[in-house]
Scaffold this motif. Structure first.
Motif, short mmCIF file in Angstrom:
data_model
loop_
_atom_site.label_atom_id
_atom_site.label_comp_id
_atom_site.label_asym_id
_atom_site.label_seq_id
_atom_site.Cartn_x
_atom_site.Cartn_y
_atom_site.Cartn_z
N GLN A 65 0.83 -1.20 0.00
CA GLN A 65 0.00 0.00 0.00
C GLN A 65 0.87 1.26 0.00
O GLN A 65 0.53 2.25 -0.65
CB GLN A 65 -0.93 0.01 1.22
N ARG A 66 1.96 1.22 0.74
CA ARG A 66 2.86 2.39 0.79
C ARG A 66 3.64 2.57 -0.50
O ARG A 66 4.12 3.67 -0.79
CB ARG A 66 3.82 2.26 1.98
N ALA A 67 3.78 1.53 -1.29
CA ALA A 67 4.56 1.61 -2.52
C ALA A 67 4.01 2.65 -3.50
O ALA A 67 4.75 3.19 -4.31
CB ALA A 67 4.62 0.24 -3.20
N SER A 68 2.72 2.96 -3.40
CA SER A 68 2.12 3.92 -4.33
C SER A 68 2.27 5.37 -3.85
O SER A 68 1.81 6.29 -4.53
CB SER A 68 0.63 3.60 -4.51
N LEU A 69 2.92 5.60 -2.73
CA LEU A 69 3.05 6.95 -2.17
C LEU A 69 4.31 7.67 -2.61
O LEU A 69 4.75 8.59 -1.94
CB LEU A 69 3.04 6.86 -0.63
N THR A 70 4.88 7.30 -3.71
CA THR A 70 6.15 7.90 -4.14
C THR A 70 6.06 9.41 -4.27
O THR A 70 5.03 9.95 -4.69
CB THR A 70 6.61 7.30 -5.48
N GLY A 71 7.15 10.06 -3.88
CA GLY A 71 7.25 11.50 -4.04
C GLY A 71 6.50 12.32 -3.01
O GLY A 71 6.36 13.53 -3.18
N GLU A 80 5.69 13.32 1.25
CA GLU A 80 6.32 13.35 2.58
C GLU A 80 6.05 12.05 3.33
O GLU A 80 6.92 11.51 4.00
CB GLU A 80 5.79 14.54 3.37
N GLU A 81 4.85 11.53 3.17
CA GLU A 81 4.50 10.27 3.83
C GLU A 81 5.37 9.13 3.30
O GLU A 81 5.80 8.26 4.07
CB GLU A 81 3.02 9.97 3.62
N ALA A 82 5.64 9.13 2.00
CA ALA A 82 6.52 8.11 1.42
C ALA A 82 7.93 8.24 1.98
O ALA A 82 8.59 7.23 2.28
CB ALA A 82 6.54 8.23 -0.10
N GLU A 83 8.39 9.46 2.12
CA GLU A 83 9.73 9.71 2.65
C GLU A 83 9.84 9.20 4.10
O GLU A 83 10.82 8.55 4.46
CB GLU A 83 10.01 11.21 2.60
N LEU A 84 8.82 9.46 4.89
CA LEU A 84 8.84 8.98 6.28
C LEU A 84 8.69 7.47 6.33
O LEU A 84 9.30 6.80 7.18
CB LEU A 84 7.74 9.67 7.09
N GLY A 85 7.89 6.91 5.44
CA GLY A 85 7.77 5.45 5.36
C GLY A 85 9.10 4.80 5.03
O GLY A 85 9.47 3.76 5.58
N GLN A 86 9.86 5.43 4.13
CA GLN A 86 11.19 4.92 3.79
C GLN A 86 12.12 5.02 4.99
O GLN A 86 12.94 4.13 5.23
CB GLN A 86 11.77 5.67 2.58
N LEU A 87 11.98 6.08 5.76
CA LEU A 87 12.76 6.25 6.99
C LEU A 87 12.48 5.08 7.94
O LEU A 87 13.39 4.51 8.53
CB LEU A 87 12.42 7.58 7.66
N VAL A 88 11.21 4.71 8.05
CA VAL A 88 10.83 3.58 8.91
C VAL A 88 11.40 2.28 8.35
O VAL A 88 11.96 1.47 9.09
CB VAL A 88 9.30 3.48 9.06
N ASP A 89 11.27 2.08 7.03
CA ASP A 89 11.83 0.88 6.41
C ASP A 89 13.33 0.76 6.67
O ASP A 89 13.83 -0.32 7.01
CB ASP A 89 11.59 0.88 4.89
N ASP A 90 14.05 1.88 6.52
CA ASP A 90 15.49 1.88 6.77
C ASP A 90 15.81 1.55 8.22
O ASP A 90 16.73 0.79 8.52
CB ASP A 90 16.11 3.24 6.41
N LEU A 91 15.03 2.13 9.14
CA LEU A 91 15.24 1.87 10.56
C LEU A 91 15.00 0.39 10.88
O LEU A 91 15.79 -0.22 11.60
CB LEU A 91 14.32 2.74 11.41
N LEU A 92 13.94 -0.18 10.33
CA LEU A 92 13.65 -1.59 10.60
C LEU A 92 14.76 -2.49 10.07
O LEU A 92 15.13 -3.47 10.72
CB LEU A 92 12.30 -1.99 10.00
N LEU A 93 15.30 -2.14 8.92
CA LEU A 93 16.43 -2.90 8.38
C LEU A 93 17.63 -2.80 9.31
O LEU A 93 18.29 -3.81 9.61
CB LEU A 93 16.79 -2.39 6.98
N GLN A 94 17.91 -1.60 9.80
CA GLN A 94 19.02 -1.40 10.74
C GLN A 94 18.78 -2.17 12.04
O GLN A 94 19.72 -2.76 12.60
CB GLN A 94 19.21 0.08 11.03
N LEU A 95 17.55 -2.17 12.51
CA LEU A 95 17.23 -2.91 13.73
C LEU A 95 17.42 -4.42 13.53
O LEU A 95 17.95 -5.11 14.40
CB LEU A 95 15.80 -2.62 14.19
#
Length: 148
Positions: free
Chosen positions: A107-113, A115-130
């Protein structure tokens, strides 16, 4: 005088935007609350890739409400990215919240470009780091975000 007027107009526009976001958040919560309380309504929001039990669906809806609330706080300026990241880091220690996040990835994949997509990517990156961290001290994992 003109500069002062322009400043006041910009401030009024920001205030109106915050009020609109707050109204939207309230309406979002009301809709989610109805779905959480009524399994038949919750089925309308079941957009997950795999079937989930009614109990899990309710939990996912609540996880959505938690994340959306955090997102709204950020968007109206009640917290910056660092604080957003700190809250996300704690919230995603819960396995159901993580499961919800992964179940709604498409569902988030369609939010490109956005602010919500940017924050979602931030969460994805954090989860990967965790997931890759070799420490049990989850509260220190994650690169501080760059930008506003």
């Amino acid at each position: 005088m003109r500069t002062r007027l322009e400043h006041l107009e910009q401030q009024a526009a920001r205030t109106q935007q915050r009020a609109n976001l707050a109204r939207q958040q309230r309406q979002h919560w009301e809709l989610l609350s109805k779905a959480i309380d009524d399994p038949e309504l919750a089925e309308v929001l079941d957009l997950y890739e795999r079937p989930v039990t009614p109990e899990r669906r309710r939990q996912y809806l609540f996880a959505n409400a938690l994340y959306t609330n955090l997102l709204c706080y950020y968007r109206i300026g009640n917290m910056g990215r660092d604080e957003f990241l700190k809250h996300v880091r704690g919230m995603f220690q819960n396995p159901i919240v993580r499961e919800y996040w992964y179940a709604t990835q498409h569902q988030r994949a369609s939010l490109t470009g956005t602010e919500e997509a940017e924050l979602g990517q931030l969460v994805d990156d954090l989860l990967l780091q965790l997931d890759e961290a070799d420490t049990d001290e989850w509260w220190v994992v994650g690169e501080p975000p760059s930008g506003p």
